[in-house]
Structure formats: C-alpha cells, structure tokens
Design a protein around this motif. Structure first.
Motif, PDB file in Angstrom:
ATOM      1  N   THR A  74       0.842  -1.192   0.000  1.00 45.95           N
ATOM      2  CA  THR A  74       0.000   0.000   0.000  1.00 45.95           C
ATOM      3  C   THR A  74       0.879   1.244   0.000  1.00 45.95           C
ATOM      4  OG1 THR A  74      -0.094   0.205   2.405  1.00 45.95           O
ATOM      5  CG2 THR A  74      -1.716  -1.253   1.352  1.00 45.95           C
ATOM      6  N   ALA A  75       0.251   2.389  -0.261  1.00 43.81           N
ATOM      7  CA  ALA A  75       0.972   3.655  -0.229  1.00 43.81           C
ATOM      8  C   ALA A  75       1.559   3.902   1.159  1.00 43.81           C
ATOM      9  CB  ALA A  75       0.036   4.798  -0.628  1.00 43.81           C
ATOM     10  N   GLU A  76       0.821   3.571   2.197  1.00 44.13           N
ATOM     11  CA  GLU A  76       1.296   3.779   3.556  1.00 44.13           C
ATOM     12  C   GLU A  76       2.509   2.907   3.861  1.00 44.13           C
ATOM     13  OE1 GLU A  76      -1.842   3.133   2.707  1.00 44.13           O
ATOM     14  OE2 GLU A  76      -2.740   5.120   3.078  1.00 44.13           O
ATOM     15  N   GLU A  77       2.481   1.683   3.390  1.00 47.12           N
ATOM     16  CA  GLU A  77       3.614   0.785   3.617  1.00 47.12           C
ATOM     17  C   GLU A  77       4.839   1.253   2.847  1.00 47.12           C
ATOM     18  OE1 GLU A  77       1.216  -3.388   4.467  1.00 47.12           O
ATOM     19  OE2 GLU A  77       1.625  -2.774   2.401  1.00 47.12           O
ATOM     20  N   TYR A  78       4.624   1.720   1.632  1.00 48.40           N
ATOM     21  CA  TYR A  78       5.760   2.221   0.853  1.00 48.40           C
ATOM     22  C   TYR A  78       6.390   3.429   1.546  1.00 48.40           C
ATOM     23  CZ  TYR A  78       8.606   4.197  -2.842  1.00 48.40           C
ATOM     24  OH  TYR A  78       9.670   4.704  -3.557  1.00 48.40           O
ATOM     25  N   ASP A  79       5.551   4.322   2.044  1.00 51.31           N
ATOM     26  CA  ASP A  79       6.053   5.529   2.699  1.00 51.31           C
ATOM     27  C   ASP A  79       6.861   5.209   3.952  1.00 51.31           C
ATOM     28  OD1 ASP A  79       4.855   7.046   0.748  1.00 51.31           O
ATOM     29  OD2 ASP A  79       3.069   7.516   1.947  1.00 51.31           O
ATOM     30  N   ALA A  80       6.651   4.032   4.528  1.00 51.19           N
ATOM     31  CA  ALA A  80       7.377   3.631   5.736  1.00 51.19           C
ATOM     32  C   ALA A  80       8.715   2.965   5.426  1.00 51.19           C
ATOM     33  CB  ALA A  80       6.516   2.680   6.573  1.00 51.19           C
ATOM     34  N   LEU A  81       8.999   2.686   4.151  1.00 50.67           N
ATOM     35  CA  LEU A  81      10.248   2.021   3.794  1.00 50.67           C
ATOM     36  C   LEU A  81      11.430   2.971   3.938  1.00 50.67           C
ATOM     37  CD1 LEU A  81       9.204   0.124   0.546  1.00 50.67           C
ATOM     38  CD2 LEU A  81       9.652  -0.883   2.780  1.00 50.67           C
ATOM     39  N   PRO A  82      12.612   2.436   4.254  1.00 51.67           N
ATOM     40  CA  PRO A  82      13.823   3.265   4.296  1.00 51.67           C
ATOM     41  C   PRO A  82      14.135   3.823   2.902  1.00 51.67           C
ATOM     42  CG  PRO A  82      14.179   1.144   5.370  1.00 51.67           C
ATOM     43  CD  PRO A  82      12.875   1.046   4.652  1.00 51.67           C
ATOM     44  N   GLU A  83      14.755   5.001   2.863  1.00 49.38           N
ATOM     45  CA  GLU A  83      15.053   5.663   1.600  1.00 49.38           C
ATOM     46  C   GLU A  83      15.973   4.828   0.718  1.00 49.38           C
ATOM     47  OE1 GLU A  83      15.330   8.221  -1.579  1.00 49.38           O
ATOM     48  OE2 GLU A  83      13.850   8.125   0.035  1.00 49.38           O
ATOM     49  N   ASP A  84      16.931   4.102   1.320  1.00 49.57           N
ATOM     50  CA  ASP A  84      17.853   3.325   0.490  1.00 49.57           C
ATOM     51  C   ASP A  84      17.130   2.200  -0.244  1.00 49.57           C
ATOM     52  OD1 ASP A  84      17.390   1.985   2.876  1.00 49.57           O
ATOM     53  OD2 ASP A  84      19.370   1.057   2.937  1.00 49.57           O
ATOM     54  N   ILE A  85      16.052   1.681   0.316  1.00 48.89           N
ATOM     55  CA  ILE A  85      15.253   0.682  -0.387  1.00 48.89           C
ATOM     56  C   ILE A  85      14.403   1.355  -1.461  1.00 48.89           C
ATOM     57  CG2 ILE A  85      13.299  -0.906  -0.127  1.00 48.89           C
ATOM     58  CD1 ILE A  85      14.490  -1.901   2.408  1.00 48.89           C
ATOM     59  N   CYS A  86      13.797   2.491  -1.139  1.00 48.03           N
ATOM     60  CA  CYS A  86      12.964   3.193  -2.121  1.00 48.03           C
ATOM     61  C   CYS A  86      13.754   3.568  -3.371  1.00 48.03           C
ATOM     62  CB  CYS A  86      12.353   4.453  -1.498  1.00 48.03           C
ATOM     63  SG  CYS A  86      11.123   4.115  -0.221  1.00 48.03           S
ATOM     64  N   ARG A  87      15.035   3.891  -3.190  1.00 44.57           N
ATOM     65  CA  ARG A  87      15.857   4.274  -4.339  1.00 44.57           C
ATOM     66  C   ARG A  87      16.099   3.114  -5.290  1.00 44.57           C
ATOM     67  NH1 ARG A  87      18.963   7.429  -0.555  1.00 44.57           N
ATOM     68  NH2 ARG A  87      20.451   5.712  -0.394  1.00 44.57           N
ATOM     69  N   ALA A  88      15.891   1.900  -4.839  1.00 44.02           N
ATOM     70  CA  ALA A  88      16.204   0.721  -5.649  1.00 44.02           C
ATOM     71  C   ALA A  88      14.969   0.048  -6.237  1.00 44.02           C
ATOM     72  CB  ALA A  88      16.985  -0.297  -4.815  1.00 44.02           C
ATOM     73  N   ILE A  89      13.786   0.603  -5.986  1.00 47.98           N
ATOM     74  CA  ILE A  89      12.572  -0.056  -6.463  1.00 47.98           C
ATOM     75  C   ILE A  89      11.584   0.958  -7.031  1.00 47.98           C
ATOM     76  CG2 ILE A  89      12.759  -1.958  -4.818  1.00 47.98           C
ATOM     77  CD1 ILE A  89      10.591  -0.576  -3.110  1.00 47.98           C
ATOM     78  N   GLU A  90      10.670   0.445  -7.834  1.00 48.30           N
ATOM     79  CA  GLU A  90       9.461   1.152  -8.225  1.00 48.30           C
ATOM     80  C   GLU A  90       8.290   0.245  -7.877  1.00 48.30           C
ATOM     81  OE1 GLU A  90      10.754   3.958 -11.953  1.00 48.30           O
ATOM     82  OE2 GLU A  90      10.408   1.842 -12.402  1.00 48.30           O
ATOM     83  N   ILE A  91       7.101   0.819  -7.778  1.00 53.47           N
ATOM     84  CA  ILE A  91       5.912   0.044  -7.455  1.00 53.47           C
ATOM     85  C   ILE A  91       4.920   0.172  -8.595  1.00 53.47           C
ATOM     86  CG2 ILE A  91       4.104  -0.414  -5.764  1.00 53.47           C
ATOM     87  CD1 ILE A  91       6.875  -0.689  -4.595  1.00 53.47           C
TER      88      ILE A  91
END
Length: 208
Positions: free
Chosen positions: A21-38
């Motif tokens: 979900t959007a809420e779960e994505y927003d809770a991820l660490p930035e270093d993980i967000c930089r390596a993925i798209e949803i």
C-alpha cells in the motif's frame, strides 16, 4: 498488513502474494525506495544505472535547470528539477515511479506535500539496454494516463546524449503524440523548445 522488508530483502525478491500500500511504501527506508518502483502495488527492482547513464542524466538535468531559472526570472513561478526522485502516479493500486529527470512545480515541504503527477511539467527517461520496453511502452502510457503534459525519451551514444524524442499529451485521447526528434548529428542551429519552458539544447553540454 504486509510485513515491511529489511535491507536483505532486495537480494531475495520472491513472487509477491500481497500488494504494498501507499502507507507501507512511505514507511520504507530511503535506500530501499531508491532501488525499487511500485507498479499496481507490486515491487519492481531497478538495477543501478551505468556511470554513463548517471552522467548524462546529471548534465541534462543541469540544462533543464538553467531553463527553469530563466523561466522563474521571467515570472513563470517556482520550479524544481530533480533526478531519480519518487513520483506518485496513483495511490490505489500504488503506482510509484522514479523518473530519470523531472521538471515540476515547487512543493510545500512544510505541509508534507509529495511529488505527484499534477506537479510534473516534464518527465525525461534515458533509455538503457534494459529499459527500452519500460521507457517507450509502460511508462509512456502511465505518464500519459496520469496527465503529465510533456515526455522526452533520450538515447545515448558513446559520447553522450545523441537523440531527444519529444512527446506532448493529447488531452482528447490521453495519449502522447510525437512532436519532433532532435538528433545530435543533424546540421543546423542548436535545437530549442518553448514548452513547458524555453530550453536550448547545447549538445556539447551533454557529452559524457
């Protein structure tokens, strides 16, 4: 609620039984967000771009930023240029991309405003060997459906940016239509555009 991953998760991506979900994505660490798209709630791992790709993106972003500064001085309003930044296209099911370059209206960070499609004026994707389908088909359709007015597809050669394909949204069909293609080897004056802001493409500034 889907359990949030730890840092080792990127090394062992398995078929995903549940959407994020959007809420779960927003809770991820930035270093993980930089390596993925949803995409539609499912994680898509993004391989790190090559040094040539990163250099081209940085230099093209610098060129766009020069145009943005001139546009702001002419009363265009506050503009920002960023590379590899989160762009929220849809909350449900979650569609979150990280374009190579985005020109967008300034956000109100104090209010926690995040970058969404309605802020974006121009998206640029640099095609690499593994991104042809994503950049020319998948993202091409997603950005158009989200209502982003301008989209550029950029191609590199051994010396830097070689081709810029410009597309503009047709509001009747909500599809991109090709406007023109700039080619580095094409004779004549330096190419320039007037929308979404005035920009002159100096190929020498885009060498890697």
């Amino acid at each position: 609620m889907t359990a949030l991953p730890d840092d080792s998760w990127l090394l062992r991506i398995q078929p995903q039984p549940e959407r994020i979900t959007a809420e779960e994505y927003d809770a991820l660490p930035e270093d993980i967000c930089r390596a993925i798209e949803i995409v539609d709630g499912y994680v898509v791992y993004c391989a790190a771009p090559s040094p040539e790709h990163q250099t081209a993106a940085r230099r093209l972003a610098n060129l766009i930023e020069l145009g943005a500064k001139s546009a702001m001085a002419s009363g265009h309003g506050c503009l920002t240029v960023n590379t590899d930044v989160d762009l929220r296209l849809r909350d449900v099911p979650l569609l979150n991309r990280r374009p190579d370059i985005v020109l967008y209206r300034c956000l109100d960070r104090e209010r926690g405003e995040r970058l969404r499609a309605e802020h974006a004026l121009l998206i640029i994707e640099i095609v690499s060997s593994g991104s042809e389908t994503q950049d020319t088909t998948d993202k091409f359709g997603e950005y158009a459906k989200a209502g982003i007015e301008h989209y550029w597809i950029v191609r590199l050669d051994r010396t830097g940016v070689a081709v810029i394909e410009r597309y503009r949204l047709d509001r009747a069909s909500m599809l991109y239509k090709h406007i023109e293609t700039f080619m580095k080897d094409q004779p004549g004056d330096l190419p320039s555009v007037h929308n979404p802001i005035p920009i002159t493409v100096d190929w020498s500034d885009l060498e890697i």
